[in-house]
Design an enzyme around this catalytic site. Structure first.
Site, PDB file in Angstrom:
ATOM      1  N   LYS A  13       0.839  -1.216   0.000  1.00  0.00           N
ATOM      2  CA  LYS A  13       0.000   0.000   0.000  1.00  0.00           C
ATOM      3  C   LYS A  13       0.871   1.263   0.000  1.00  0.00           C
ATOM      4  O   LYS A  13       0.667   2.162  -0.805  1.00  0.00           O
ATOM      5  CB  LYS A  13      -0.927   0.016   1.243  1.00  0.00           C
ATOM      6  CG  LYS A  13      -1.789  -1.228   1.389  1.00  0.00           C
ATOM      7  CD  LYS A  13      -2.668  -1.174   2.626  1.00  0.00           C
ATOM      8  CE  LYS A  13      -1.949  -1.180   3.949  1.00  0.00           C
ATOM      9  NZ  LYS A  13      -1.249  -2.455   4.266  1.00  0.00           N
ATOM     10  N   ARG A  88      -9.963   0.682   8.477  1.00  0.00           N
ATOM     11  CA  ARG A  88      -9.559  -0.674   8.860  1.00  0.00           C
ATOM     12  C   ARG A  88     -10.660  -1.401   9.605  1.00  0.00           C
ATOM     13  O   ARG A  88     -10.476  -2.556   9.991  1.00  0.00           O
ATOM     14  CB  ARG A  88      -8.345  -0.589   9.782  1.00  0.00           C
ATOM     15  CG  ARG A  88      -7.017  -0.747   9.087  1.00  0.00           C
ATOM     16  CD  ARG A  88      -5.946  -0.541  10.125  1.00  0.00           C
ATOM     17  NE  ARG A  88      -4.760  -1.276   9.879  1.00  0.00           N
ATOM     18  CZ  ARG A  88      -3.667  -0.778   9.315  1.00  0.00           C
ATOM     19  NH1 ARG A  88      -3.642   0.453   8.882  1.00  0.00           N
ATOM     20  NH2 ARG A  88      -2.614  -1.526   9.178  1.00  0.00           N
ATOM     21  N   ARG A 127      12.231  -5.398   5.882  1.00  0.00           N
ATOM     22  CA  ARG A 127      12.115  -3.993   5.450  1.00  0.00           C
ATOM     23  C   ARG A 127      12.896  -3.047   6.367  1.00  0.00           C
ATOM     24  O   ARG A 127      12.872  -3.175   7.586  1.00  0.00           O
ATOM     25  CB  ARG A 127      10.623  -3.649   5.472  1.00  0.00           C
ATOM     26  CG  ARG A 127      10.295  -2.211   5.310  1.00  0.00           C
ATOM     27  CD  ARG A 127       8.823  -2.010   5.149  1.00  0.00           C
ATOM     28  NE  ARG A 127       8.047  -2.370   6.328  1.00  0.00           N
ATOM     29  CZ  ARG A 127       6.735  -2.228   6.424  1.00  0.00           C
ATOM     30  NH1 ARG A 127       6.055  -1.778   5.388  1.00  0.00           N
ATOM     31  NH2 ARG A 127       6.113  -2.560   7.511  1.00  0.00           N
ATOM     32  N   ARG A 161      10.997  -0.563  11.776  1.00  0.00           N
ATOM     33  CA  ARG A 161       9.809  -0.337  12.612  1.00  0.00           C
ATOM     34  C   ARG A 161       9.759  -1.367  13.741  1.00  0.00           C
ATOM     35  O   ARG A 161      10.006  -2.549  13.500  1.00  0.00           O
ATOM     36  CB  ARG A 161       8.536  -0.436  11.755  1.00  0.00           C
ATOM     37  CG  ARG A 161       8.248   0.845  11.005  1.00  0.00           C
ATOM     38  CD  ARG A 161       7.142   0.738  10.002  1.00  0.00           C
ATOM     39  NE  ARG A 161       5.956   0.000  10.412  1.00  0.00           N
ATOM     40  CZ  ARG A 161       4.891  -0.175   9.656  1.00  0.00           C
ATOM     41  NH1 ARG A 161       4.846   0.358   8.444  1.00  0.00           N
ATOM     42  NH2 ARG A 161       3.861  -0.863  10.081  1.00  0.00           N
ATOM     43  N   ARG A 172      -0.819  -8.555  13.260  1.00  0.00           N
ATOM     44  CA  ARG A 172      -1.387  -7.531  12.357  1.00  0.00           C
ATOM     45  C   ARG A 172      -2.207  -8.196  11.257  1.00  0.00           C
ATOM     46  O   ARG A 172      -3.260  -7.695  10.857  1.00  0.00           O
ATOM     47  CB  ARG A 172      -0.259  -6.675  11.774  1.00  0.00           C
ATOM     48  CG  ARG A 172       0.307  -5.689  12.804  1.00  0.00           C
ATOM     49  CD  ARG A 172       1.718  -5.218  12.477  1.00  0.00           C
ATOM     50  NE  ARG A 172       1.868  -4.597  11.195  1.00  0.00           N
ATOM     51  CZ  ARG A 172       3.058  -4.389  10.592  1.00  0.00           C
ATOM     52  NH1 ARG A 172       4.167  -4.754  11.187  1.00  0.00           N
ATOM     53  NH2 ARG A 172       3.107  -3.805   9.415  1.00  0.00           N
TER      54      ARG A 172
HETATM   55  P1  AP5 Z   1       4.874  -1.593   1.880  1.00  0.00           P
HETATM   56  O1  AP5 Z   1       4.509  -0.812   0.679  1.00  0.00           O
HETATM   57  O2  AP5 Z   1       5.607  -0.896   2.974  1.00  0.00           O
HETATM   58  O3  AP5 Z   1       3.589  -2.352   2.437  1.00  0.00           O
HETATM   59  P2  AP5 Z   1       2.318  -1.793   3.202  1.00  0.00           P
HETATM   60  O4  AP5 Z   1       1.130  -2.479   2.627  1.00  0.00           O
HETATM   61  O5  AP5 Z   1       2.316  -0.285   3.199  1.00  0.00           O
HETATM   62  O6  AP5 Z   1       2.637  -2.399   4.635  1.00  0.00           O
HETATM   63  P3  AP5 Z   1       2.624  -1.782   6.084  1.00  0.00           P
HETATM   64  O7  AP5 Z   1       3.367  -2.781   6.927  1.00  0.00           O
HETATM   65  O8  AP5 Z   1       3.111  -0.381   6.124  1.00  0.00           O
HETATM   66  O9  AP5 Z   1       1.117  -1.829   6.369  1.00  0.00           O
HETATM   67  P4  AP5 Z   1       0.394  -1.929   7.690  1.00  0.00           P
HETATM   68  O10 AP5 Z   1      -0.985  -1.802   7.193  1.00  0.00           O
HETATM   69  O11 AP5 Z   1       0.646  -3.090   8.555  1.00  0.00           O
HETATM   70  O12 AP5 Z   1       1.050  -0.722   8.522  1.00  0.00           O
HETATM   71  P5  AP5 Z   1       0.506   0.714   8.906  1.00  0.00           P
HETATM   72  O13 AP5 Z   1       1.668   1.618   8.964  1.00  0.00           O
HETATM   73  O14 AP5 Z   1      -0.666   1.095   8.080  1.00  0.00           O
HETATM   74  O15 AP5 Z   1       5.731  -2.863   1.398  1.00  0.00           O
HETATM   75  C1  AP5 Z   1       6.330  -3.747   2.317  1.00  0.00           C
HETATM   76  C2  AP5 Z   1       7.680  -4.246   1.768  1.00  0.00           C
HETATM   77  O16 AP5 Z   1       7.460  -5.015   0.600  1.00  0.00           O
HETATM   78  C3  AP5 Z   1       8.646  -3.123   1.357  1.00  0.00           C
HETATM   79  O17 AP5 Z   1       9.962  -3.545   1.678  1.00  0.00           O
HETATM   80  C4  AP5 Z   1       8.447  -3.019  -0.153  1.00  0.00           C
HETATM   81  O18 AP5 Z   1       9.606  -2.560  -0.830  1.00  0.00           O
HETATM   82  C5  AP5 Z   1       8.119  -4.443  -0.536  1.00  0.00           C
HETATM   83  N1  AP5 Z   1       7.164  -4.550  -1.650  1.00  0.00           N
HETATM   84  C6  AP5 Z   1       6.044  -3.793  -1.848  1.00  0.00           C
HETATM   85  N2  AP5 Z   1       5.403  -4.204  -2.958  1.00  0.00           N
HETATM   86  C7  AP5 Z   1       6.116  -5.249  -3.455  1.00  0.00           C
HETATM   87  C8  AP5 Z   1       5.976  -6.110  -4.593  1.00  0.00           C
HETATM   88  N3  AP5 Z   1       4.926  -5.970  -5.439  1.00  0.00           N
HETATM   89  N4  AP5 Z   1       6.912  -7.066  -4.788  1.00  0.00           N
HETATM   90  C9  AP5 Z   1       7.980  -7.210  -3.943  1.00  0.00           C
HETATM   91  N5  AP5 Z   1       8.185  -6.426  -2.851  1.00  0.00           N
HETATM   92  C10 AP5 Z   1       7.266  -5.461  -2.623  1.00  0.00           C
HETATM   93  O19 AP5 Z   1      -0.071   0.445  10.388  1.00  0.00           O
HETATM   94  C11 AP5 Z   1       0.794   0.174  11.474  1.00  0.00           C
HETATM   95  C12 AP5 Z   1      -0.020   0.125  12.762  1.00  0.00           C
HETATM   96  O20 AP5 Z   1      -0.641   1.406  13.013  1.00  0.00           O
HETATM   97  C13 AP5 Z   1      -1.210  -0.880  12.784  1.00  0.00           C
HETATM   98  O21 AP5 Z   1      -0.786  -2.182  13.124  1.00  0.00           O
HETATM   99  C14 AP5 Z   1      -2.117  -0.235  13.844  1.00  0.00           C
HETATM  100  O22 AP5 Z   1      -1.644  -0.494  15.148  1.00  0.00           O
HETATM  101  C15 AP5 Z   1      -1.956   1.252  13.576  1.00  0.00           C
HETATM  102  N6  AP5 Z   1      -2.945   1.766  12.598  1.00  0.00           N
HETATM  103  C16 AP5 Z   1      -2.667   2.326  11.383  1.00  0.00           C
HETATM  104  N7  AP5 Z   1      -3.795   2.683  10.758  1.00  0.00           N
HETATM  105  C17 AP5 Z   1      -4.817   2.336  11.600  1.00  0.00           C
HETATM  106  C18 AP5 Z   1      -6.238   2.411  11.486  1.00  0.00           C
HETATM  107  N8  AP5 Z   1      -6.831   2.918  10.385  1.00  0.00           N
HETATM  108  N9  AP5 Z   1      -6.989   1.942  12.518  1.00  0.00           N
HETATM  109  C19 AP5 Z   1      -6.406   1.441  13.628  1.00  0.00           C
HETATM  110  N10 AP5 Z   1      -5.061   1.311  13.784  1.00  0.00           N
HETATM  111  C20 AP5 Z   1      -4.274   1.758  12.771  1.00  0.00           C
END
Ligand code: AP5
Length: 217
Positions: A13, A88, A127, A161, A172
């Site tokens: 994402k 979410r 990552r 992270r 997660r």
């Molecule tokens: P990346 O693009 O970073 O993946 P992502 O989907 O953004 O993953 P996140 O881990 O950031 O998502 P998340 O939803 O768990 O975390 P968030 O920060 O939202 O890609 C990952 C890796 O893969 C990278 O190394 C990239 O280079 C590689 N990659 C990408 N695409 C690829 C491909 N096609 N092929 C190969 N490699 C690839 O949330 C963190 C925490 O915050 C949550 O756990 C929660 O506690 C809180 N939180 C955030 N939002 C909310 C909400 N709305 N409600 C409640 N709690 C929330």
């Protein structure tokens, strides 16, 4: 245009949202990034969110919808937003509808990144990012060209992270399956859901998303 990128941790994402910002002038609204900034700054929201995030659980609906509402009041979001990691839960999906309609805006697409969860643990665990410019790297798939030096800005500090370990990633993912995936029918009923292959390489995923946004997907 306002879109949601939906998918479990590591689905890509954030990677795709950054490309859309560069290529289409849309604005990435990542609740994860906003919460991490609040934790770093030690704000009251950050203090509440820190332990919940480190455990891989979801922060409360009121907190995240509150920060999204404040962000949507900023002028840069008027021409188009990419919701990355929000909504979410069902309650957040309803809040987003209200937040957009109060501002005379609407959602155009919900793009689901279809992925294989086991492969994602490897993606997330490996990552790391440049501590200065935020450029993303990976232990196996994308190392800096010169060991220990950022390709983009030359900095030598990198960070990981605290929630990017195998155990927390699995929590997660379980949260995603239990609380986030069930919002898909809400958007299916509105005819907004489009699916792309999140296991394809990064450029191909970008191409598939572009086809959706250009009305060809
Ligand atoms: P990346 O693009 O970073 O993946 P992502 O989907 O953004 O993953 P996140 O881990 O950031 O998502 P998340 O939803 O768990 O975390 P968030 O920060 O939202 O890609 C990952 C890796 O893969 C990278 O190394 C990239 O280079 C590689 N990659 C990408 N695409 C690829 C491909 N096609 N092929 C190969 N490699 C690839 O949330 C963190 C925490 O915050 C949550 O756990 C929660 O506690 C809180 N939180 C955030 N939002 C909310 C909400 N709305 N409600 C409640 N709690 C929330």
């Amino acid at each position: 245009m306002n879109i949601i990128l939906l998918g479990p941790p590591g689905a890509g994402k954030g990677t795709q949202a950054k490309r859309l910002e560069t290529e289409r002038g849309m604005v990435q609204l990542s609740t994860g990034d906003m919460l991490r900034a609040a934790v770093k700054a030690g704000t009251p929201t950050g203090l509440k969110a820190k332990a919940v995030m480190e455990a891989g659980q979801l922060v409360s609906d009121a907190i995240v919808s509150g920060i999204i509402g404040e962000r949507l009041d900023m002028a840069d979001t008027e021409t188009g937003a990419i919701f990355d990691g929000y909504p979410r839960t069902y309650a957040q999906a309803e809040s987003l509808d209200a937040l957009l309609s109060e501002r005379g805006r609407k959602l155009d697409y919900v793009i689901e990144l279809l992925v294989n969860e086991e492969a994602l643990v490897d993606r997330v665990e490996g990552r790391f990012t440049c501590a200065k410019c935020g450029e993303g790297y990976h232990d196996k798939y994308k190392l800096p060209k010169v060991d220990g030096v950022c390709d983009v800005c030359g900095a030598t500090e990198f960070k990981r992270r605290p929630d990017d370990n195998a155990e927390t990633v699995r929590t997660r993912m379980a949260e995603y399956r239990a609380k986030t995936a069930p919002i898909l029918p809400f958007y299916e009923a509105k005819g907004l859901v489009r699916r792309v292959d999140g296991m394809a390489d990064i450029d191909e995923v970008t191409r598939q998303i572009a086809a959706v946004l250009d009305g060809q997907g």
